[in-house]
Design an enzyme around this catalytic site. Structure first.
Site, short mmCIF file in Angstrom:
data_model
loop_
_atom_site.label_atom_id
_atom_site.label_comp_id
_atom_site.label_asym_id
_atom_site.label_seq_id
_atom_site.Cartn_x
_atom_site.Cartn_y
_atom_site.Cartn_z
N LYS A 28 -24.41 56.15 42.89
CA LYS A 28 -23.17 55.36 42.92
C LYS A 28 -22.27 55.79 44.09
O LYS A 28 -21.54 54.98 44.64
CB LYS A 28 -22.44 55.50 41.59
CG LYS A 28 -23.15 54.78 40.43
CD LYS A 28 -23.18 53.26 40.62
CE LYS A 28 -23.64 52.53 39.36
NZ LYS A 28 -23.67 51.06 39.53
N ASP B 232 -21.93 67.94 31.48
CA ASP B 232 -21.14 66.96 30.73
C ASP B 232 -19.68 67.15 31.15
O ASP B 232 -19.11 68.22 30.95
CB ASP B 232 -21.31 67.26 29.24
CG ASP B 232 -20.89 66.10 28.36
OD1 ASP B 232 -21.76 65.57 27.65
OD2 ASP B 232 -19.70 65.76 28.37
N GLN C 49 -13.41 66.66 31.02
CA GLN C 49 -12.31 65.73 30.77
C GLN C 49 -12.42 64.53 31.70
O GLN C 49 -12.93 64.62 32.80
CB GLN C 49 -10.96 66.42 30.93
CG GLN C 49 -10.83 67.24 32.20
CD GLN C 49 -9.48 67.94 32.29
OE1 GLN C 49 -8.71 67.95 31.33
NE2 GLN C 49 -9.17 68.48 33.45
N TYR D 211 -27.56 59.51 38.98
CA TYR D 211 -26.63 58.38 38.80
C TYR D 211 -25.41 58.56 39.69
O TYR D 211 -25.02 57.65 40.43
CB TYR D 211 -26.21 58.31 37.33
CG TYR D 211 -25.30 57.15 36.97
CD1 TYR D 211 -25.73 55.83 37.12
CD2 TYR D 211 -24.02 57.37 36.45
CE1 TYR D 211 -24.90 54.77 36.76
CE2 TYR D 211 -23.20 56.32 36.08
CZ TYR D 211 -23.64 55.02 36.24
OH TYR D 211 -22.82 53.97 35.88
N ASP D 212 -24.85 59.76 39.65
CA ASP D 212 -23.61 60.01 40.40
C ASP D 212 -23.81 59.80 41.90
O ASP D 212 -23.01 59.14 42.56
CB ASP D 212 -23.12 61.46 40.17
CG ASP D 212 -22.87 61.77 38.70
OD1 ASP D 212 -23.19 60.92 37.85
OD2 ASP D 212 -22.36 62.86 38.40
N GLU D 213 -24.92 60.35 42.40
CA GLU D 213 -25.16 60.23 43.85
C GLU D 213 -25.57 58.80 44.23
O GLU D 213 -25.24 58.33 45.32
CB GLU D 213 -26.19 61.24 44.32
CG GLU D 213 -25.71 62.69 44.23
CD GLU D 213 -24.45 62.96 45.07
OE1 GLU D 213 -24.19 62.26 46.05
OE2 GLU D 213 -23.73 63.91 44.72
N1 UDP Z 1 -21.46 62.82 22.79
C1 UDP Z 1 -21.47 63.47 21.56
N2 UDP Z 1 -22.39 63.05 20.62
C2 UDP Z 1 -23.29 62.03 20.84
C3 UDP Z 1 -23.27 61.38 22.10
C4 UDP Z 1 -22.33 61.81 23.04
O1 UDP Z 1 -20.67 64.38 21.29
O2 UDP Z 1 -24.10 61.74 19.94
C5 UDP Z 1 -20.46 63.26 23.79
C6 UDP Z 1 -21.05 63.60 25.16
O3 UDP Z 1 -21.49 64.94 25.22
C7 UDP Z 1 -19.85 63.34 26.06
C8 UDP Z 1 -19.09 62.21 25.36
O4 UDP Z 1 -19.58 62.19 24.01
O5 UDP Z 1 -19.02 64.46 26.13
C9 UDP Z 1 -19.32 60.85 25.98
O6 UDP Z 1 -20.70 60.70 26.17
P1 UDP Z 1 -21.38 59.34 26.63
O7 UDP Z 1 -22.85 59.59 26.69
O8 UDP Z 1 -20.89 58.24 25.79
O9 UDP Z 1 -20.84 59.03 28.10
P2 UDP Z 1 -20.39 59.91 29.35
O10 UDP Z 1 -18.92 59.70 29.41
O11 UDP Z 1 -20.73 61.38 29.12
O12 UDP Z 1 -21.13 59.34 30.48
#
Ligand code: UDP
Length: 327
Positions: free
Chosen positions: A150, A272, A275, A146-148
Site C-alpha cells: 500500500k 499488531d 494504537q 500489505y503495508d509495503e
Molecule cells: N483481535 C483480537 N481477537 C480476534 C481478532 C482480532 O483481539 O479474534 C485484535 C487484533 O489483535 C488487533 C485488533 O483486534 O489488535 C484488530 O484486529 P483486526 O484483525 O480486526 O484488524 P487490524 O486493525 O489489526 O488490521
C-alpha cells in the site's frame, strides 16, 4: 451516464461502493478475481442494467472497451489472516495491479481513486495519526506484505499524478465494519460476533489494551465518494476517531449480543499495532465529512446482518491461526 470501474467489486467495501455509485447515476463495471471477494455481495446487482461484472485479476492487463470517467481501485486482501495465506498476491495487487489501473486511467483520461490504509502508518509512534506522519513499518514482518504494497501504491499513484498528470485521489482507510464483512476473515468484529453467535468464548489477543477506532461502512463510503468528487490529490484519512481498547470492545459485544460468553486471552500477533486513531481534520476541512453513525447503532446493524446468516455459513468460520505471526 457517467461510467466507473470498481476493482475489488465483490469485496466488502467494493460492493458498497458499487451501490453508492449506482445510486448516484453512475454506471459501474465491477471487477474482481474472487480470491477474497464473494459474488453474494453483488448478487442484488445482477439484474441492474447499469452494472456489469467482469471476472478478472487486475494484476493482468485490463482491457476495457468503453470510455471511463472514474476508476476506484479497491482490489486487495485486507485482513491480516489473508496476508498470511496469500502474501505474494497481496504484494502483487498493490504493485502490479495498481500499475495496471493507473495505466488504464491514463489511457482513458479517467479520474482514479486508490484505496490506501492506516496500515501504512505501521505501529504508529504518533497518535492520533495525521496524514503527514511517515509511519513505523517493519518491512519484513507478517504485515509488511500489505503495508509495503500500500505504501508502493501511494508512491506510484503520486508518480502518475506528477509525471503523467493523471487525476488521482488517495484515501487512507481506517478500520471499517458493517454488513457484508466476511464472517471468517479473521478480523476482530466478525470474529467476536461469530464467536458470540456460536456460543464460544471471545478471543482477545494480548491483554486487549491495544486500541482501534471503528468506522461504520456507510460513513466510510460517503467519505470515499466525497473525496472522489473533490479536487484534492494528497492522501486523506477517512475513519472514525472514536477509539476503544479491544478488551472494552469485547465487553461491549458481550453486552450487545446478550450472551454470557467469557473472554479468553491469546498471544498478541507480531507487529499488531498498539494504537490506532485517525486525525480527520483534513477530511473535515476539505470534504466537509465526518462520521455520523455511532458505534452502538453500527454494531447493532452489523450484528443483525451476521444473525441473518445461515447456521451453515456461521460454522464455516475458520479459527485464526496466529502462530505464524509470532516470529
Ligand atoms: N483481535 C483480537 N481477537 C480476534 C481478532 C482480532 O483481539 O479474534 C485484535 C487484533 O489483535 C488487533 C485488533 O483486534 O489488535 C484488530 O484486529 P483486526 O484483525 O480486526 O484488524 P487490524 O486493525 O489489526 O488490521
Amino acid at each position: 451516464m457517467r461510467k466507473a470501474l470498481v476493482t475489488g467489486a465483490a469485496g466488502f467495501l467494493g460492493s458498497h461502493l458499487c451501490d453508492k455509485l449506482l445510486a448516484n447515476d453512475i454506471s459501474v463495471i465491477g471487477m474482481d478475481n474472487l480470491i477474497t471477494g464473494s459474488m453474494s455481495n453483488i448478487a442484488h446487482l445482477e439484474e441492474n442494467p447499469n452494472f456489469r461484472f467482469v471476472h478478472h485479476d487486475v494484476c493482468e492487463f485490463i482491457d476495457i472497451k468503453e470510455e471511463l470517467d472514474y476508476i476506484l481501485h479497491f482490489a486487495s486482501p485486507a485482513s491480516p489472516i489473508d496476508y498470511l495465506k496469500i502474501p505474494i498476491q497481496t504484494l502483487k495487487v498493490g504493485a502490479l495491479g495498481t500499475h495496471n489501473v493507473l495505466g488504464l486511467a491514463r489511457a482513458k483520461n479517467a479520474r482514479i481513486l486508490v484505496a490506501s490504509t492506516s496500515e501504512i502508518y505501521g505501529d504508529p509512534l504518533v497518535h492520533p495519526q495525521t496524514e503527514d506522519y511517515f509511519g513505523n513499518v517493519n518491512t519484513i514482518g507478517p504485515r509488511g506484505v500489505y503495508d509495503e504494497a500500500k505504501r508502493y501504491l501511494e508512491s506510484i499513484t503520486m508518480a502518475y499524478h506528477r509525471y503523467h498528470a493523471v487525476d488521482t485521489r488517495i484515501i487512507r482507510i481506517f478500520n471499517t465494519y458493517g454488513p457484508r464483512m466476511r464472517l471468517n476473515d479473521g478480523r476482530v468484529i466478525p470474529a467476536f460476533m461469530g464467536q458470540a453467535l456460536r456460543g464460544e468464548d471471545l478471543t482477545v489477543f494480548g491483554d486487549g489494551s491495544q486500541t482501534r477506532s471503528f468506522c461504520f461502512v456507510e460513513d466510510e463510503i460517503e467519505g470515499i465518494y466525497r473525496l472522489l468528487l473533490s479536487d484534492y490529490h494528497l492522501p486523506v484519512n477517512i475513519g472514525n476517531p472514536d477509539e476503544i481498547s479491544i478488551l472494552d470492545f469485547a465487553k461491549e459485544i458481550i453486552k450487545l449480543t446478550g450472551t454470557d460468553q467469557k473472554i479468553v486471552f491469546k498471544p498478541l500477533p507480531k507487529n499488531d499495532p498498539l494504537q490506532r486513531k485517525p486525525d480527520i481534520t483534513k477530511a473535515r476541512e476539505i470534504l466537509g465529512w465526518q462520521p455520523k453513525i455511532r458505534r452502538k447503532e453500527g454494531m447493532q446493524r452489523t450484528y443483525d446482518y451476521f444473525k441473518s446468516l445461515s447456521r451453515e455459513e456461521l460454522n464455516k468460520m475458520e479459527h485464526r491461526d496466529f502462530s505464524s505471526f509470532k516470529s
